[in-house]
Design a protein around this motif. Structure first.
Motif, PDB file in Angstrom:
ATOM      1  N   ARG A 218       1.001  -1.378  -0.011  1.00  0.00           N
ATOM      2  CA  ARG A 218      -0.051   0.012   0.015  1.00  0.00           C
ATOM      3  C   ARG A 218       0.956   1.321  -0.118  1.00  0.00           C
ATOM      4  NH1 ARG A 218      -3.153  -3.061   4.551  1.00  0.00           N
ATOM      5  NH2 ARG A 218      -4.969  -3.617   3.421  1.00  0.00           N
TER       6      ARG A 218
ATOM      7  N   HIS B  25      -1.045   5.413   3.424  1.00  0.00           N
ATOM      8  CA  HIS B  25      -2.071   4.617   4.021  1.00  0.00           C
ATOM      9  C   HIS B  25      -1.702   3.973   5.135  1.00  0.00           C
ATOM     10  CE1 HIS B  25      -4.646   0.970   4.335  1.00  0.00           C
ATOM     11  NE2 HIS B  25      -5.571   1.538   3.449  1.00  0.00           N
ATOM     12  N   ARG B  26      -2.370   3.993   6.336  1.00  0.00           N
ATOM     13  CA  ARG B  26      -2.121   3.222   7.555  1.00  0.00           C
ATOM     14  C   ARG B  26      -3.129   2.214   8.027  1.00  0.00           C
ATOM     15  NH1 ARG B  26       1.441   5.886  10.340  1.00  0.00           N
ATOM     16  NH2 ARG B  26       0.731   4.954  12.525  1.00  0.00           N
ATOM     17  N   SER B  27      -2.345   1.056   8.551  1.00  0.00           N
ATOM     18  CA  SER B  27      -3.205  -0.260   9.033  1.00  0.00           C
ATOM     19  C   SER B  27      -3.022  -0.722  10.245  1.00  0.00           C
ATOM     20  CB  SER B  27      -3.088  -1.124   7.909  1.00  0.00           C
ATOM     21  OG  SER B  27      -3.351  -0.978   6.651  1.00  0.00           O
TER      22      SER B  27
ATOM     23  N   PRO C 291       2.510   2.470   8.635  1.00  0.00           N
ATOM     24  CA  PRO C 291       2.094   2.796   7.282  1.00  0.00           C
ATOM     25  C   PRO C 291       2.600   1.960   6.184  1.00  0.00           C
ATOM     26  CG  PRO C 291       4.290   3.780   8.197  1.00  0.00           C
ATOM     27  CD  PRO C 291       3.722   2.903   9.131  1.00  0.00           C
TER      28      PRO C 291
END
Length: 164
Positions: free
Chosen positions: A74, A78-80, A90
């Motif tokens: 990603r 974008h952070r998950s 990130p």
């Protein structure tokens, strides 16, 4: 977690054949791992970028699982969040790891998945021994022991789904 030998690790896998377990790449630095800080041993396969492995203790014995994850990354913005340790990362720092179920269900192609730290260093993130690329973890009101217990419970719940 107690230190494990290469033979114990290979014998622990529950969701792959004995032949697959014999061929998988076991880390060569087992004696240097921080075993006292690990809730599980996790590593990526250097020869197969879409494979990882995880070994933990369950009912007093080691249990290993083979995992797969997509190699696509990603964007950095974008952070998950990891579902095991609740660390946010990130980009590709968190991946959907899938594991083939045990027994007949696994042979029929059934699997379960969980979003995990791509480097499988959850134990070290929780204990503050490793810092995520973002530089910090969210501050929590839980004690360190409670965070460790939550991470272990999340892993146990995932393993339970492998046997269901």
């Amino acid at each position: 977690m107690r230190p494990l030998s290469e033979q114990e690790i290979r014998a622990s896998f529950v969701n792959c054949s004995k032949g697959e377990a014999k061929r998988l790449a076991v880390p060569r630095d087992l004696t240097e791992r921080p075993w006292g800080d690990l809730d599980f041993l996790g590593w990526r396969d250097p020869g197969a970028p879409d494979r990882s492995y995880l070994v933990t203790e369950r009912e007093g014995r080691p249990v290993g699982i083979a995992l797969r994850f997509p190699s696509s990354q990603r964007g950095f913005l974008h952070r998950s969040m990891c579902s095991l340790c609740l660390t946010t990362h990130p980009g590709g720092g968190v991946s959907l790891m899938t594991a083939r179920k045990t027994g007949t269900a696994g042979r029929e192609g059934n699997s379960v998945g969980l979003y995990m730290c791509t480097d499988l260093a959850c134990s070290l993130y929780v204990r503050g021994k490793k810092v995520p690329a973002s530089g910090t973890r969210f501050e929590e009101s839980l004690t360190l022991q409670e965070q460790i217990a939550r991470t272990t419970a999340n892993l146990t719940a995932f393993l339970d789904k492998l046997y269901a």
